[in-house]
Design a protein around this motif. Structure first.
Motif, short mmCIF file in Angstrom:
data_model
loop_
_atom_site.label_atom_id
_atom_site.label_comp_id
_atom_site.label_asym_id
_atom_site.label_seq_id
_atom_site.Cartn_x
_atom_site.Cartn_y
_atom_site.Cartn_z
N SER A 243 0.82 -1.20 0.00
CA SER A 243 0.00 0.00 0.00
C SER A 243 0.86 1.25 0.00
N ALA A 244 1.96 1.23 0.77
CA ALA A 244 2.84 2.39 0.82
C ALA A 244 3.45 2.69 -0.54
N VAL A 245 3.90 1.66 -1.24
CA VAL A 245 4.54 1.84 -2.54
C VAL A 245 3.55 2.37 -3.57
N LEU A 246 2.38 1.74 -3.69
CA LEU A 246 1.41 2.18 -4.69
C LEU A 246 0.82 3.54 -4.34
N GLY A 247 0.72 3.83 -3.05
CA GLY A 247 0.18 5.12 -2.64
C GLY A 247 1.15 6.28 -2.84
N ALA A 248 2.42 5.97 -3.14
CA ALA A 248 3.43 7.01 -3.30
C ALA A 248 3.52 7.54 -4.72
N VAL A 249 2.76 6.96 -5.67
CA VAL A 249 2.86 7.38 -7.07
C VAL A 249 1.48 7.71 -7.61
N GLU A 250 1.47 8.41 -8.73
CA GLU A 250 0.23 8.76 -9.41
C GLU A 250 -0.26 7.57 -10.25
N PRO A 251 -1.58 7.49 -10.55
CA PRO A 251 -2.13 6.36 -11.29
C PRO A 251 -1.40 6.00 -12.59
N PRO A 252 -0.96 6.97 -13.42
CA PRO A 252 -0.27 6.57 -14.65
C PRO A 252 1.05 5.83 -14.41
N ASP A 253 1.61 5.98 -13.20
CA ASP A 253 2.88 5.34 -12.89
C ASP A 253 2.72 4.06 -12.09
N MET A 254 1.48 3.57 -11.95
CA MET A 254 1.24 2.37 -11.15
C MET A 254 2.02 1.17 -11.70
N GLY A 255 2.03 1.02 -13.01
CA GLY A 255 2.74 -0.12 -13.61
C GLY A 255 4.23 -0.06 -13.32
N LYS A 256 4.82 1.12 -13.45
CA LYS A 256 6.26 1.26 -13.18
C LYS A 256 6.56 0.99 -11.71
N ALA A 257 5.75 1.54 -10.82
CA ALA A 257 5.98 1.33 -9.39
C ALA A 257 5.81 -0.13 -9.01
N ALA A 258 4.78 -0.79 -9.59
CA ALA A 258 4.57 -2.20 -9.29
C ALA A 258 5.73 -3.05 -9.82
N GLY A 259 6.22 -2.72 -11.00
CA GLY A 259 7.36 -3.46 -11.54
C GLY A 259 8.60 -3.28 -10.69
N LEU A 260 8.85 -2.04 -10.25
CA LEU A 260 10.01 -1.78 -9.41
C LEU A 260 9.88 -2.49 -8.06
N PHE A 261 8.68 -2.47 -7.50
CA PHE A 261 8.41 -3.15 -6.23
C PHE A 261 8.71 -4.64 -6.34
#
Length: 478
Positions: free
Chosen positions: A387-405
């Motif tokens: 939740s912390a990781v996905l909540g730290a980025v804007e919706p268009p960057d969800m894929g990038k944040a999830a991949g990095l996570f």
């Protein structure tokens, strides 16, 4: 209708997205877990060495980690639903290759191909969730997602033991086929397509990241066999580090359309969340690699009973994770991460004492509470850090944040296994149950230290109210 359901429940489309995203992740996690109970059988049936056993686990993590960001970028560029289905197909075909493997070389190659499929499934599943659920619903959805995916952690060791005991180890891979085919069909029918508004594919960044992670992971895996000061390992780790620096430089040059754009790290929450994820997974996978083997080598249990013996630890993920996900909104990620990883460390230390000569002839019933404490702790921390990781980025960057996570998670798993194997081979071995027990005791102390390190890093997460104010200020600045 969706606005009304933000406070009362999920829409039908949201429920399908949640279920199917969790199903693909379930399959990917299951194949990481199910192999752990079969390691001792593979050691005998395929005459596998310790290095071969390590590669059986890490070949999956190697390809998974090196291709995760590419998988997330492909989902953004060509459509998340389309690439999710492609990941399911690749995973199914790779599972067939593992099932018919005549030797460890073939099996390891099949596991690497499975990791490629999982590199599409995991980040895209989280991106699908991030796009389908607005912030007020996201923590609850992630808690349910972790709980459903946690069934793989619950069922993996037990299912692996049951299949190896009742059928043959090959069937732990055949079971993926009906699941993959069913999820593919339903995804095409029920999940809407989605991708970033304008998502160019950063080919240079993808190649640099893949090459750098390949070098780093190869060095970690080969270090125990060839020696950490060997030319191969030093060259691999050094080359991977240099390529990682070039990757970072390339991302700064591309800025807004990079694979990992610098804007993701405007909030320190993301960096802290990624570090916690790395240490959490290192502790979890490091313990899993040896626990089922301990029950089989030291206590002489069958694979089925060994898998069942881990239930007090693994079952808590299914029970605790949904509750923890619902608690994120009230208590915040920081409290759940720090307390959860502290409990994980406490459970591991207690188990280390029970596994050592100090524990004497402690019966299994004395293991139940420490296993449950450790499992409950990690089950609290897992949805909170997501939740912390996905909540730290804007919706268009969800894929990038999830991949990095997920990349950091896989790297953490590789690091954890490499670390505990190095400790085990120095302290213990397979020559006798006593020697194995000595090595396992040392392994548990190492994984406890990794959990404590994760709790220390997690203490740097900001309280939820502060995170919200920071995000608002960033929105004003942009």
């Amino acid at each position: 209708m969706q606005d009304i359901n933000q406070s009362t429940g999920f829409t039908p489309t949201q429920r399908w997205v949640l279920g199917l995203a969790a199903a693909g992740s379930f399959m990917a996690v299951l194949d990481a877990m199910v192999v752990t109970t079969a390691l001792d059988t593979l050691r005998h049936d395929l005459a596998a060495s310790m290095e071969a056993l390590e590669w059986t686990v890490n070949a999956y993590s190697l390809s998974f980690a090196t291709l995760l960001m590419t998988g997330a970028a492909l989902g953004d560029r060509f459509g998340r639903r389309r690439m999710y289905v492609m990941g399911l197909l690749l995973f199914a075909l790779a599972s067939m290759a593992c099932a018919v493997a005549p030797d460890t070389g073939w099996l390891i190659a099949g596991r690497a191909a499975q990791g490629m499929g999982a590199a599409l499934l995991m980040p895209i599943s989280m991106a699908l969730l991030g796009a389908a659920f607005p912030p007020p619903q996201r923590a609850r959805a992630l808690g349910l997602f972790s709980g459903i995916t946690g069934l793989a952690v619950l069922a993996g060791p037990l299912m692996g033991g049951a299949i190896v005991h009742g059928l043959a180890w090959q069937w732990i891979f055949w079971i993926n086929l009906p699941v993959a085919l069913g999820v593919m069909w339903l995804t095409l029918a029920k999940v809407p397509e989605g991708k970033a508004a304008s998502a160019p594919l950063d080919i240079r960044g993808a190649l640099l990241m893949t090459a750098s992670l390949l070098g780093l992971v190869w060095g970690l895996v080969r270090g125990n066999r060839n020696g950490w000061g060997s030319a191969e390992v030093m060259l691999s780790l050094g080359g991977g580090s240099v390529l990682a620096a070039l990757f970072v430089a390339s991302q700064r040059l591309r800025a807004w359309d990079a694979m990992v754009p610098p804007r993701l790290f405007r909030s320190p929450v993301l960096a802290v969340g990624l570090a916690v994820s790395f240490l959490l997974t290192a502790s979890l996978l490091g313990t899993l690699f040896f626990m089922a083997q301990f029950f089989q080598v030291v206590w002489q249990l069958s694979p089925l009973v060994a898998g069942a013996s881990m239930l007090p630890w693994t079952a808590t993920l299914f029970l605790v994770a949904p509750v923890a996900g619902a608690m994120v909104k009230r208590v915040g990620e920081k409290a759940l991460v720090v307390v959860g990883l502290g409990l994980q460390a406490t459970g591991m230390v207690c188990l280390a004492v029970l596994a050592s000569p100090v524990g004497g002839d402690a019966g299994y019933w004395m293991w139940v509470l420490p296993l449950a404490v450790a499992g409950g702790g990690i089950s609290m921390a897992m949805p909170a850090v997501q939740s912390a990781v996905l909540g730290a980025v804007e919706p268009p960057d969800m894929g990038k944040a999830a991949g990095l996570f997920n990349t950091l998670r896989q790297l953490g798993g590789v690091f954890g296994v490499a670390l505990v194997v190095a400790v085990f081979t120095r302290v213990g071995g397979y020559a006798s149950p006593q020697q194995f027990g000595a090595g396992f005791t040392a392994v548990l102390m190492v994984t406890a230290a990794l959990s404590l390190a994760g709790a220390a890093v997690g203490s740097r997460l900001k309280p939820r109210a502060v995170q919200g104010n920071t995000a608002a200020m960033q929105g004003v600045k942009s």
